[in-house]
Design a protein around this motif. Structure first.
Motif, PDB file in Angstrom:
ATOM      1  N   GLY A  96      11.341 -10.150  74.402  1.00 28.26           N
ATOM      2  CA  GLY A  96       9.967  -9.818  74.062  1.00 28.26           C
ATOM      3  C   GLY A  96       9.402 -10.764  73.014  1.00 28.26           C
ATOM      4  O   GLY A  96       8.233 -10.718  72.693  1.00 28.26           O
ATOM      5  N   THR A 147       9.030  -8.966  82.910  1.00 31.81           N
ATOM      6  CA  THR A 147       8.384  -7.926  82.091  1.00 31.81           C
ATOM      7  C   THR A 147       6.895  -8.218  81.920  1.00 31.81           C
ATOM      8  O   THR A 147       6.103  -7.309  81.699  1.00 31.81           O
ATOM      9  CB  THR A 147       9.015  -7.852  80.675  1.00 31.81           C
ATOM     10  N   ARG A 157       9.884  -4.484  87.055  1.00 27.98           N
ATOM     11  CA  ARG A 157      10.348  -4.638  85.668  1.00 27.98           C
ATOM     12  C   ARG A 157       9.211  -4.759  84.651  1.00 27.98           C
ATOM     13  O   ARG A 157       9.433  -4.946  83.469  1.00 27.98           O
ATOM     14  CB  ARG A 157      11.204  -5.899  85.564  1.00 27.98           C
ATOM     15  N   ARG A 158       7.968  -4.604  85.116  1.00 25.47           N
ATOM     16  CA  ARG A 158       6.819  -4.909  84.260  1.00 25.47           C
ATOM     17  C   ARG A 158       6.714  -3.969  83.053  1.00 25.47           C
ATOM     18  O   ARG A 158       6.854  -2.759  83.186  1.00 25.47           O
ATOM     19  CB  ARG A 158       5.539  -4.813  85.090  1.00 25.47           C
ATOM     20  N   LYS A 159       6.464  -4.557  81.872  1.00 25.41           N
ATOM     21  CA  LYS A 159       6.235  -3.760  80.662  1.00 25.41           C
ATOM     22  C   LYS A 159       4.781  -3.821  80.230  1.00 25.41           C
ATOM     23  O   LYS A 159       4.322  -2.990  79.466  1.00 25.41           O
ATOM     24  CB  LYS A 159       7.107  -4.268  79.513  1.00 25.41           C
TER      25      LYS A 159
END
Ligand code: IMP
Length: 186
Positions: free
Chosen positions: A83, A109, A139-141
């Motif tokens: 991140g 992400t 998997r997207r955040k």
């Protein structure tokens, strides 16, 4: 026939072969050339992952354009996104008043693209769109939808055609799923 078995042995399967990638890149090239006709865009590759995709894609774009590159900090040796994103090499030229097309290898992400798009938007371009070769939507955040996408893929760690694990496998001309034994336990 070139023999890539020294790297291919680390794959559990091949997802896309050279022919499949070439066909899809040609289709994306036609689409983007049509959409950007008369717009003289600047096409920005994100290093290092987009290197091979970018060089194949721009040779399928039939419109006048400029290219530039940014490099962002990546996963390092892990397969999970930290991140934390940092620009380690910035663009050479300003993009104010330009149509911008960002070319990325894969969106996972979405954290990398989110950071980069916000950063680019602050430079007042006329427009910003994104072309990714691979999309792992599961998997997207953060909320990111690429404007152009080569292939949607399942939640697997893939390498080849520019994509790496610990800086390896980028030079394979096809895309495969990295066998878990290569990175599990590390
Ligand atoms: P995101 O910020 O999680 O969307 O991750 C984007 C970056 O992570 C990509 O530009 C790649 O460098 C890396 N990445 C994500 N998934 C993979 C993968 O399956 N193989 C290789 N690199 C990956």
């Amino acid at each position: 026939m070139v023999d890539f078995s020294a790297m291919e042995k680390d794959l559990s399967s091949i997802l896309f072969n050279e022919k499949q990638i070439e066909t899809r890149v040609r289709e994306l090239g036609e689409l983007i050339s049509r959409d950007y006709s008369g717009k003289n865009p600047v096409v920005i590759g994100i290093l290092k992952g987009s290197l091979i995709f970018m060089s194949d894609l721009i040779r399928r774009l039939t419109i006048p354009l400029n290219i530039d590159y940014v490099a962002v900090s990546s996963y390092g040796r892990s397969t999970d996104s930290s991140g934390v994103v940092r620009i380690v090499k910035d663009l050479d030229e300003p993009i104010e008043g330009r149509h911008v097309l960002v070319v990325e290898d894969i969106v996972d992400t979405g954290l990398t693209l989110r950071y980069l798009l916000d950063n680019l938007q602050s430079r007042r371009p006329l427009s910003v769109a994104v072309c990714v070769l691979l999309d792992k939507p599961s998997r997207r955040k953060v909320d990111i939808k690429p404007d152009y996408c080569g292939f949607e893929i399942p939640d697997e760690f893939v390498v080849g055609y520019g994509l790496d694990y610990a800086e390896n496998y980028r030079n394979m001309p096809f895309i495969g799923i990295l066998d878990r034994s290569v990175y599990e336990g590390k």
